[in-house]
Design a protein around this motif. Structure first.
Motif, PDB file in Angstrom:
ATOM      1  N   MET A   1      -5.039   5.255   7.862  1.00 36.96           N
ATOM      2  CA  MET A   1      -6.176   4.685   7.143  1.00 36.96           C
ATOM      3  C   MET A   1      -7.455   4.763   7.966  1.00 36.96           C
ATOM      4  SD  MET A   1      -6.925   3.604   4.199  1.00 36.96           S
ATOM      5  CE  MET A   1      -5.275   3.345   3.545  1.00 36.96           C
ATOM      6  N   THR A  19     -15.467  -2.068   5.067  1.00 40.57           N
ATOM      7  CA  THR A  19     -14.093  -2.531   5.310  1.00 40.57           C
ATOM      8  C   THR A  19     -14.039  -4.032   5.591  1.00 40.57           C
ATOM      9  OG1 THR A  19     -14.303  -1.947   7.660  1.00 40.57           O
ATOM     10  CG2 THR A  19     -13.320  -0.294   6.191  1.00 40.57           C
ATOM     11  N   ALA A  41      -8.221  -0.996   0.584  1.00 43.74           N
ATOM     12  CA  ALA A  41      -8.359  -0.653   2.003  1.00 43.74           C
ATOM     13  C   ALA A  41      -9.813  -0.452   2.385  1.00 43.74           C
ATOM     14  CB  ALA A  41      -7.559   0.611   2.312  1.00 43.74           C
ATOM     15  N   GLY A  84      -4.204  -1.097  -0.886  1.00 43.16           N
ATOM     16  CA  GLY A  84      -4.424   0.114  -0.114  1.00 43.16           C
ATOM     17  C   GLY A  84      -5.294   1.161  -0.761  1.00 43.16           C
TER      18      GLY A  84
END
Length: 456
Positions: A1, A19, A41, A84
């Motif tokens: 990621m 993020t 994510a 995610g």
């Protein structure tokens, strides 16, 4: 990621890639609070079609799903994140690129707010009719994704009726242009109509060419109260059969009208069974239309009919419709259904909804766009009571089953999203469902675009 985030940052810039956990948490879901929402994510805010392409290329390379979001005002969970995923926000794609008076079209990016577009074209003497209740917040891209309707669709139609062409980024990162700028055009399959209403499962819309109309004339409104649901529905049917073309025809059942009266004194009688609101936007002829509508209502048992003589009175009469959400809020948590049935079956729908409310011991209020048969049965309950919540969910499903049994649909304008997936197969049938899955696979073979929506 981390390598995905690095690639996205290199392509879009550090300010367009987020993020921060708190920001991600605020982008988990739309207004459908009963639908599960995962934790994304990363959030990206591309500012161009080329940047959307980079996002999709990265997503495909890393096998990460993408959920596109506009203003998150939807009511079916179609914009809810999954664990995610990449959340792709259209917030920076918010420009009205062109308004053409000669061609009567606007070219816009998906993040343009509906009301802002309407004001921009009105300044040029033009009119963009689709007007969902959330028009001051919802975006054109989201309206396209759900083929949104609104109060004016009884006369002018829904969003899809005004989409001439689209620019769409596919899961592969390729760009396809569908449709055309011209009024007419039948070359090949109608991919524009396919994308409209697809809820972000086939591609990311980055530009839309929208048809416009000349600005409407001044509007006037009539409001009529009835002692029963049947009389109100009969009056609405008579208005639609009369040859009149109301620009708005809205219905409130007794429980909804009482909730509004309790919230704010609108002078509604305690025994109101239904309330009908109609509008004509034909300028100097509007008064004649409103008088004709009022006469129809009176002949169908209206106990009171009010006719507006100017814009201020019209706005006052329409206030009851605009107060529905606020009036129901103090009563408890709401589950908003979105069934549409043939107008000839509206009485069956309304009486059936009443029976479902009694069966499951929940309050169901039923406002809606009676002119096109699209009603919004709203289950109201105490979410702190698990038993009440369970009954509400069962009642919600029973309403959709009822709508289908009357030859209707599970959604007239809100979309399927996550909320109604289990009923989609019932409406489409096995062959129809298979074909839709196969279409999805052609556009998105790796199932990366909004993968947990529409289909179970």
């Amino acid at each position: 990621m981390s390598s995905l985030v690095a690639r996205l940052t290199a392509a879009l810039g550090v300010n367009a890639v987020v993020t921060d956990p708190d920001v991600l948490d605020s982008h988990r879901n739309d207004e459908a609070t009963f639908c599960a929402a995962g934790v994304p994510a990363v959030l990206v805010r591309p500012g161009s079609t080329a940047e959307v392409q980079e996002v999709m290329r990265a997503a495909t390379e890393y096998g990460v799903p993408v959920v596109t979001q506009g203003a998150r005002t939807g009511l079916s969970g179609a914009a809810n994140a999954i664990d995610g995923c990449i959340v792709l926000s259209t917030a920076r794609l918010n420009q009205v690129l062109e308004v053409s008076v000669a061609d009567q079209v606007a070219v816009v990016q998906p993040g343009v707010v509906n009301a802002d577009l309407s004001r921009a074209v009105l300044a040029e003497g033009l009119f963009y009719p689709p007007d969902p209740s959330s028009w001051e917040m919802s975006t054109v891209g989201g309206n396209i994704a759900t083929n949104a309707g609104g109060l004016c669709c009884v006369k002018y139609g829904v969003t899809g009726d005004f989409v001439r062409g689209l620019e769409v980024v596919l899961a592969s990162g390729e760009v396809v242009r569908t449709g055309r700028r011209t009024v007419k055009g039948v070359a090949g399959y109608d991919l524009t109509r396919l994308i409209v209403g697809s809820e972000g499962t086939l591609g990311v819309v980055t530009e839309a060419t929208l048809a416009l109309r000349p600005a409407p004339e001044a509007a006037l409104t009539a409001a009529a109260t009835f002692l029963s649901i049947e009389d109100g529905i009969a009056a609405a049917a008579a208005v639609m059969a009369s040859g009149l073309r109301p620009s708005l025809l809205e219905f409130l059942d007794g429980p909804t009208a009482q909730a509004i009266q309790n919230y704010r004194d609108m002078g509604l009688p305690a025994n109101v069974g239904s309330l009908l609101l109609a509008q004509s936007d034909r300028g100097p002829r509007a008064a004649e239309d409103v008088a004709a509508i009022a006469a129809i209502c009176a002949s169908h048992g209206a106990v009171d009919v009010a006719e507006a003589s100017d814009a201020a009175e019209s706005a006052m009469l329409l206030e009851a419709r605009r107060l529905v959400h606020h009036a129901l809020e103090p009563l408890g948590t709401t589950l908003i259904d979105d069934v549409a049935v043939p107008r000839s079956r509206l009485v069956d729908l309304l009486t059936g909804v009443g029976a479902i409310g009694k069966q499951y011991d929940v309050l169901i209020c039923c406002p809606g766009h009676v002119g096109d048969g699209n009603m919004h049965p709203t289950v109201v309950f105490d979410r702190d009571d698990p038993a009440a919540e369970a009954r509400a969910l069962e009642a919600f499903g029973a309403v959709m089953d009822l709508g289908l049994s009357l030859g209707g649909t599970i959604t007239g304008e809100h979309g399927v999203g996550k909320l109604k997936r289990q009923w989609l197969a019932q409406e489409l049938g096995p062959v129809g469902l298979r074909l839709q899955r196969e279409v999805k696979a052609v556009f998105d073979p790796d199932n990366l675009l909004n993968p947990d929506k529409l289909f179970l």
